[in-house]
Design a protein around this motif. Structure first.
Motif, PDB file in Angstrom:
ATOM      1  N   ASN A 186       3.212 -11.857   7.355  1.00 36.66           N
ATOM      2  CA  ASN A 186       3.906 -12.790   8.256  1.00 36.66           C
ATOM      3  C   ASN A 186       5.319 -13.102   7.809  1.00 36.66           C
ATOM      4  O   ASN A 186       6.021 -13.858   8.478  1.00 36.66           O
ATOM      5  CB  ASN A 186       3.121 -14.117   8.341  1.00 36.66           C
ATOM      6  CG  ASN A 186       1.913 -13.981   9.238  1.00 36.66           C
ATOM      7  OD1 ASN A 186       1.914 -13.173  10.162  1.00 36.66           O
ATOM      8  ND2 ASN A 186       0.885 -14.766   8.965  1.00 36.66           N
ATOM      9  N   LYS A 187       5.711 -12.582   6.656  1.00 34.51           N
ATOM     10  CA  LYS A 187       7.014 -12.963   6.088  1.00 34.51           C
ATOM     11  C   LYS A 187       7.860 -11.742   5.746  1.00 34.51           C
ATOM     12  O   LYS A 187       8.636 -11.773   4.791  1.00 34.51           O
ATOM     13  CB  LYS A 187       6.794 -13.796   4.805  1.00 34.51           C
ATOM     14  CG  LYS A 187       6.130 -15.139   5.043  1.00 34.51           C
ATOM     15  CD  LYS A 187       7.106 -16.111   5.688  1.00 34.51           C
ATOM     16  CE  LYS A 187       6.494 -17.499   5.802  1.00 34.51           C
ATOM     17  NZ  LYS A 187       7.389 -18.412   6.551  1.00 34.51           N
ATOM     18  N   VAL A 188       7.721 -10.688   6.485  1.00 43.02           N
ATOM     19  CA  VAL A 188       8.411  -9.436   6.120  1.00 43.02           C
ATOM     20  C   VAL A 188       9.941  -9.588   6.043  1.00 43.02           C
ATOM     21  O   VAL A 188      10.546  -9.123   5.072  1.00 43.02           O
ATOM     22  CB  VAL A 188       7.986  -8.287   7.064  1.00 43.02           C
ATOM     23  CG1 VAL A 188       8.828  -7.050   6.837  1.00 43.02           C
ATOM     24  CG2 VAL A 188       6.500  -7.980   6.850  1.00 43.02           C
ATOM     25  N   PRO A 189      10.599 -10.244   7.013  1.00 43.64           N
ATOM     26  CA  PRO A 189      12.066 -10.347   6.885  1.00 43.64           C
ATOM     27  C   PRO A 189      12.477 -11.082   5.609  1.00 43.64           C
ATOM     28  O   PRO A 189      13.446 -10.691   4.941  1.00 43.64           O
ATOM     29  CB  PRO A 189      12.479 -11.139   8.133  1.00 43.64           C
ATOM     30  CG  PRO A 189      11.340 -10.990   9.088  1.00 43.64           C
ATOM     31  CD  PRO A 189      10.105 -10.863   8.238  1.00 43.64           C
ATOM     32  N   GLU A 190      11.721 -12.139   5.253  1.00 44.72           N
ATOM     33  CA  GLU A 190      12.047 -12.899   4.038  1.00 44.72           C
ATOM     34  C   GLU A 190      11.790 -12.051   2.782  1.00 44.72           C
ATOM     35  O   GLU A 190      12.576 -12.077   1.833  1.00 44.72           O
ATOM     36  CB  GLU A 190      11.206 -14.182   3.969  1.00 44.72           C
ATOM     37  CG  GLU A 190      11.563 -15.226   5.010  1.00 44.72           C
ATOM     38  CD  GLU A 190      10.867 -15.006   6.362  1.00 44.72           C
ATOM     39  OE1 GLU A 190      10.207 -13.962   6.547  1.00 44.72           O
ATOM     40  OE2 GLU A 190      11.001 -15.894   7.223  1.00 44.72           O
ATOM     41  N   VAL A 191      10.691 -11.301   2.794  1.00 49.00           N
ATOM     42  CA  VAL A 191      10.390 -10.429   1.651  1.00 49.00           C
ATOM     43  C   VAL A 191      11.525  -9.413   1.458  1.00 49.00           C
ATOM     44  O   VAL A 191      11.961  -9.145   0.336  1.00 49.00           O
ATOM     45  CB  VAL A 191       9.039  -9.699   1.857  1.00 49.00           C
ATOM     46  CG1 VAL A 191       8.863  -8.549   0.871  1.00 49.00           C
ATOM     47  CG2 VAL A 191       7.875 -10.692   1.728  1.00 49.00           C
ATOM     48  N   ARG A 192      12.013  -8.907   2.576  1.00 47.01           N
ATOM     49  CA  ARG A 192      13.124  -7.951   2.524  1.00 47.01           C
ATOM     50  C   ARG A 192      14.350  -8.602   1.861  1.00 47.01           C
ATOM     51  O   ARG A 192      15.007  -7.997   1.015  1.00 47.01           O
ATOM     52  CB  ARG A 192      13.463  -7.597   3.972  1.00 47.01           C
ATOM     53  CG  ARG A 192      13.864  -6.170   4.208  1.00 47.01           C
ATOM     54  CD  ARG A 192      14.091  -5.953   5.695  1.00 47.01           C
ATOM     55  NE  ARG A 192      12.882  -5.557   6.393  1.00 47.01           N
ATOM     56  CZ  ARG A 192      12.596  -5.892   7.667  1.00 47.01           C
ATOM     57  NH1 ARG A 192      13.433  -6.634   8.383  1.00 47.01           N
ATOM     58  NH2 ARG A 192      11.487  -5.461   8.218  1.00 47.01           N
ATOM     59  N   ARG A 193      14.620  -9.843   2.223  1.00 49.25           N
ATOM     60  CA  ARG A 193      15.786 -10.535   1.653  1.00 49.25           C
ATOM     61  C   ARG A 193      15.595 -10.802   0.158  1.00 49.25           C
ATOM     62  O   ARG A 193      16.534 -10.670  -0.638  1.00 49.25           O
ATOM     63  CB  ARG A 193      16.023 -11.875   2.384  1.00 49.25           C
ATOM     64  CG  ARG A 193      16.446 -11.702   3.822  1.00 49.25           C
ATOM     65  CD  ARG A 193      17.503 -12.715   4.254  1.00 49.25           C
ATOM     66  NE  ARG A 193      17.089 -14.108   4.133  1.00 49.25           N
ATOM     67  CZ  ARG A 193      16.415 -14.773   5.081  1.00 49.25           C
ATOM     68  NH1 ARG A 193      16.085 -14.162   6.192  1.00 49.25           N
ATOM     69  NH2 ARG A 193      16.089 -16.032   4.911  1.00 49.25           N
ATOM     70  N   VAL A 194      14.379 -11.159  -0.214  1.00 48.30           N
ATOM     71  CA  VAL A 194      14.092 -11.438  -1.630  1.00 48.30           C
ATOM     72  C   VAL A 194      14.285 -10.166  -2.465  1.00 48.30           C
ATOM     73  O   VAL A 194      14.888 -10.196  -3.545  1.00 48.30           O
ATOM     74  CB  VAL A 194      12.654 -11.974  -1.785  1.00 48.30           C
ATOM     75  CG1 VAL A 194      12.224 -11.979  -3.227  1.00 48.30           C
ATOM     76  CG2 VAL A 194      12.538 -13.366  -1.197  1.00 48.30           C
ATOM     77  N   ARG A 195      13.766  -9.057  -1.961  1.00 50.55           N
ATOM     78  CA  ARG A 195      13.903  -7.790  -2.706  1.00 50.55           C
ATOM     79  C   ARG A 195      15.378  -7.429  -2.861  1.00 50.55           C
ATOM     80  O   ARG A 195      15.832  -7.006  -3.921  1.00 50.55           O
ATOM     81  CB  ARG A 195      13.171  -6.643  -1.996  1.00 50.55           C
ATOM     82  CG  ARG A 195      11.650  -6.768  -2.028  1.00 50.55           C
ATOM     83  CD  ARG A 195      10.980  -5.552  -1.410  1.00 50.55           C
ATOM     84  NE  ARG A 195      10.960  -4.414  -2.293  1.00 50.55           N
ATOM     85  CZ  ARG A 195      11.660  -3.304  -2.112  1.00 50.55           C
ATOM     86  NH1 ARG A 195      12.456  -3.157  -1.079  1.00 50.55           N
ATOM     87  NH2 ARG A 195      11.558  -2.322  -2.978  1.00 50.55           N
ATOM     88  N   ALA A 196      16.132  -7.588  -1.772  1.00 49.29           N
ATOM     89  CA  ALA A 196      17.557  -7.235  -1.804  1.00 49.29           C
ATOM     90  C   ALA A 196      18.305  -8.130  -2.796  1.00 49.29           C
ATOM     91  O   ALA A 196      19.188  -7.662  -3.528  1.00 49.29           O
ATOM     92  CB  ALA A 196      18.151  -7.356  -0.406  1.00 49.29           C
ATOM     93  N   ALA A 197      17.927  -9.410  -2.835  1.00 53.53           N
ATOM     94  CA  ALA A 197      18.606 -10.336  -3.745  1.00 53.53           C
ATOM     95  C   ALA A 197      18.319  -9.970  -5.207  1.00 53.53           C
ATOM     96  O   ALA A 197      19.217 -10.005  -6.058  1.00 53.53           O
ATOM     97  CB  ALA A 197      18.162 -11.765  -3.457  1.00 53.53           C
ATOM     98  N   ALA A 198      17.081  -9.597  -5.504  1.00 60.17           N
ATOM     99  CA  ALA A 198      16.734  -9.204  -6.883  1.00 60.17           C
ATOM    100  C   ALA A 198      17.474  -7.928  -7.272  1.00 60.17           C
ATOM    101  O   ALA A 198      18.004  -7.807  -8.384  1.00 60.17           O
ATOM    102  CB  ALA A 198      15.224  -9.009  -6.997  1.00 60.17           C
ATOM    103  N   GLU A 199      17.532  -7.013  -6.341  1.00 62.32           N
ATOM    104  CA  GLU A 199      18.252  -5.761  -6.559  1.00 62.32           C
ATOM    105  C   GLU A 199      19.732  -6.049  -6.827  1.00 62.32           C
ATOM    106  O   GLU A 199      20.351  -5.480  -7.731  1.00 62.32           O
ATOM    107  CB  GLU A 199      18.097  -4.901  -5.292  1.00 62.32           C
ATOM    108  CG  GLU A 199      18.642  -3.507  -5.368  1.00 62.32           C
ATOM    109  CD  GLU A 199      17.898  -2.675  -6.369  1.00 62.32           C
ATOM    110  OE1 GLU A 199      16.660  -2.767  -6.415  1.00 62.32           O
ATOM    111  OE2 GLU A 199      18.586  -1.947  -7.117  1.00 62.32           O
TER     112      GLU A 199
END
Ligand SMILES: [Fe+2]
Ligand SMILES: [Fe+2]
Length: 231
Positions: A186-199
């Protein structure tokens, strides 16, 4: 770093050591940790639990320090015997972290030991099932598998995101805790943002400074964790 408590220094150092074990390892460790902490936040775990998951998740694969190069770096699929050797990283990592009374390091050992358990009991090393698998390990298992599928391997290309999401859904209840998978999906867009931020943390600051920033200048609430919690 000087003002940090001991577990943070130990975990940051081990993250850097583990991250240098093979190319792209550090990115996997920090992205996995960031997504795991985000999932802990979505689940509304208490702040201490969220913070501990964030701090320990980067060392989930620390036992790979003890896996020989010819297995860990093999540029092809592993044989069954090599898989068995690779699977030892769970116990090696846990043994490395265990044996201290510090609750953060105890959680780190538990996550290292159990992040490859499956919800149906078919995983390793203990074959734990359902809620017998510690919650932090169930959370990291999803973040870890998702990140691993999105990374290229020598024997396969990176999976497109929708295929990785389908794979998580397919294995919900089998490999992964179905309640957690549902919240994750249910949180795919947020997960995408979190991964990008860590990267971005590594790309912008490099490995060492990236890890120091990840762990924060003080031990209470690293800035990056606060960022995740506001998504
Ligand atoms: Fe692992
Ligand atoms: Fe991993």
């Amino acid at each position: 770093m000087a003002q940090q408590s001991r577990p943070h220094i130990i975990l940051a150092s081990l993250t850097l050591a583990g991250g240098s074990r093979y190319p792209s390892a550090l990115g996997h460790l920090l992205r996995t940790a960031a997504v795991a902490a985000y999932l802990a936040n979505v689940l509304e775990l208490d702040d201490t639990e969220q913070r501990h998951i964030y701090l320990v998740a980067p060392v989930h694969d620390i036992g790979k320090l003890g896996i020989p190069d010819d297995v860990l770096l093999k540029p092809a699929s592993l044989t069954d015997a090599e898989h068995e050797i690779m699977q030892r990283h769970s116990d090696i990592g846990a043994d490395l972290l265990a044996g201290t009374p510090d609750p953060i390091l105890q959680m780190a050992a538990s996550v290292a030991r159990h992040h490859h358990e499956h919800f149906d009991g078919s995983g390793y090393p203990a074959g734990l099932a359902g809620e017998d698998v510690p919650l932090a390990a169930r959370i990291v298992a999803i973040a870890d598998a998702f990140d691993a599928m999105l990374e290229p391997r020598v024997y396969r290309q990176a999976m497109p995101e929708h295929d990785a999401l389908d794979a998580l859904a397919d294995r919900s209840g089998q490999y992964f805790d179905p309640t957690l998978v549902e919240r994750f999906l249910n949180k795919v867009p947020e997960v995408r943002r979190v991964r990008a931020a860590a990267e971005g943390l590594i790309r912008r600051y490099g490995d060492v400074s990236g890890v120091i920033r990840f762990y924060g200048a003080r031990d209470k609430s690293p800035a990056f964790l606060r960022h995740i919690q506001t998504l």
